[in-house]
Design a protein around this motif. Sequence first.
Motif, mmCIF file in Angstrom:
data_model
loop_
_atom_site.group_PDB
_atom_site.id
_atom_site.type_symbol
_atom_site.label_atom_id
_atom_site.label_comp_id
_atom_site.label_asym_id
_atom_site.label_seq_id
_atom_site.Cartn_x
_atom_site.Cartn_y
_atom_site.Cartn_z
ATOM 1 N N GLU A 1 18.272 -2.457 -4.120
ATOM 2 C CA GLU A 1 17.876 -1.133 -3.648
ATOM 3 C C GLU A 1 19.100 -0.301 -3.276
ATOM 4 O OE1 GLU A 1 15.076 -1.599 -0.473
ATOM 5 O OE2 GLU A 1 13.616 -2.588 -1.764
ATOM 6 N N LYS A 2 20.078 -0.904 -2.654
ATOM 7 C CA LYS A 2 21.297 -0.194 -2.294
ATOM 8 C C LYS A 2 22.032 0.279 -3.535
ATOM 9 C CE LYS A 2 22.258 -2.305 2.191
ATOM 10 N NZ LYS A 2 23.205 -3.138 2.960
ATOM 11 N N LYS A 3 22.102 -0.574 -4.558
ATOM 12 C CA LYS A 3 22.772 -0.194 -5.799
ATOM 13 C C LYS A 3 22.056 0.970 -6.458
ATOM 14 C CE LYS A 3 24.972 -4.543 -7.127
ATOM 15 N NZ LYS A 3 25.025 -5.604 -8.144
ATOM 16 N N LYS A 4 20.727 0.921 -6.451
ATOM 17 C CA LYS A 4 19.955 1.997 -7.058
ATOM 18 C C LYS A 4 20.172 3.309 -6.308
ATOM 19 C CE LYS A 4 16.200 -0.677 -9.117
ATOM 20 N NZ LYS A 4 14.751 -0.943 -9.098
ATOM 21 N N SER A 5 20.183 3.224 -4.999
ATOM 22 C CA SER A 5 20.366 4.444 -4.207
ATOM 23 C C SER A 5 21.775 5.011 -4.409
ATOM 24 C CB SER A 5 20.097 4.171 -2.730
ATOM 25 O OG SER A 5 21.037 3.252 -2.211
ATOM 26 N N LYS A 6 22.784 4.164 -4.554
ATOM 27 C CA LYS A 6 24.146 4.623 -4.816
ATOM 28 C C LYS A 6 24.227 5.304 -6.178
ATOM 29 C CE LYS A 6 26.988 1.512 -2.047
ATOM 30 N NZ LYS A 6 28.025 0.467 -2.087
ATOM 31 N N LYS A 7 23.581 4.734 -7.185
ATOM 32 C CA LYS A 7 23.602 5.314 -8.526
ATOM 33 C C LYS A 7 22.938 6.685 -8.520
ATOM 34 C CE LYS A 7 23.859 1.199 -11.421
ATOM 35 N NZ LYS A 7 23.192 0.412 -12.457
ATOM 36 N N LYS A 8 21.835 6.819 -7.790
ATOM 37 C CA LYS A 8 21.148 8.096 -7.717
ATOM 38 C C LYS A 8 22.020 9.155 -7.037
ATOM 39 C CE LYS A 8 16.394 6.457 -7.821
ATOM 40 N NZ LYS A 8 15.124 6.351 -7.077
ATOM 41 N N LYS A 9 22.726 8.771 -5.999
ATOM 42 C CA LYS A 9 23.607 9.702 -5.293
ATOM 43 C C LYS A 9 24.767 10.131 -6.188
ATOM 44 C CE LYS A 9 22.656 8.252 -0.548
ATOM 45 N NZ LYS A 9 23.218 7.630 0.658
ATOM 46 N N LYS B 1 17.273 -6.147 -1.272
ATOM 47 C CA LYS B 1 17.961 -5.102 -0.512
ATOM 48 C C LYS B 1 19.223 -4.650 -1.242
ATOM 49 C CE LYS B 1 16.325 -6.349 4.090
ATOM 50 N NZ LYS B 1 16.711 -6.887 5.414
#
Length: 104
Positions: A93-101, A90
Amino acid sequence: MSFAKRLEKNIEKKEKQIEKEKMKITSLGEKLSNNKITRAKFNIEKKKIEQKIRTLDSRIRILQGALTKEKRHQEELAEEKEKKKEEKMKKKEKKKSKKKKEEK
């Protein structure tokens, strides 16, 4: 060898010992029927052997209790390990979603 396996092995040993003691009782019965020993001697020896069997039975019950406790402990450890893995996934996944944003 794990602790649970050693417990199982000890339980098997105790069960074999019980079987041997039961065989002793039958051999005593045969001696009695062949008039090699007296009835009093037979009763004394039989009581000794039965006491030994009872103690072995109680040891088996103790070992079985320890075995179930150990298995429960192993299951709890596995569950904790699984939870840690899920939490780690989890976080990734949060880190990946932050990087994408941030890239957008």
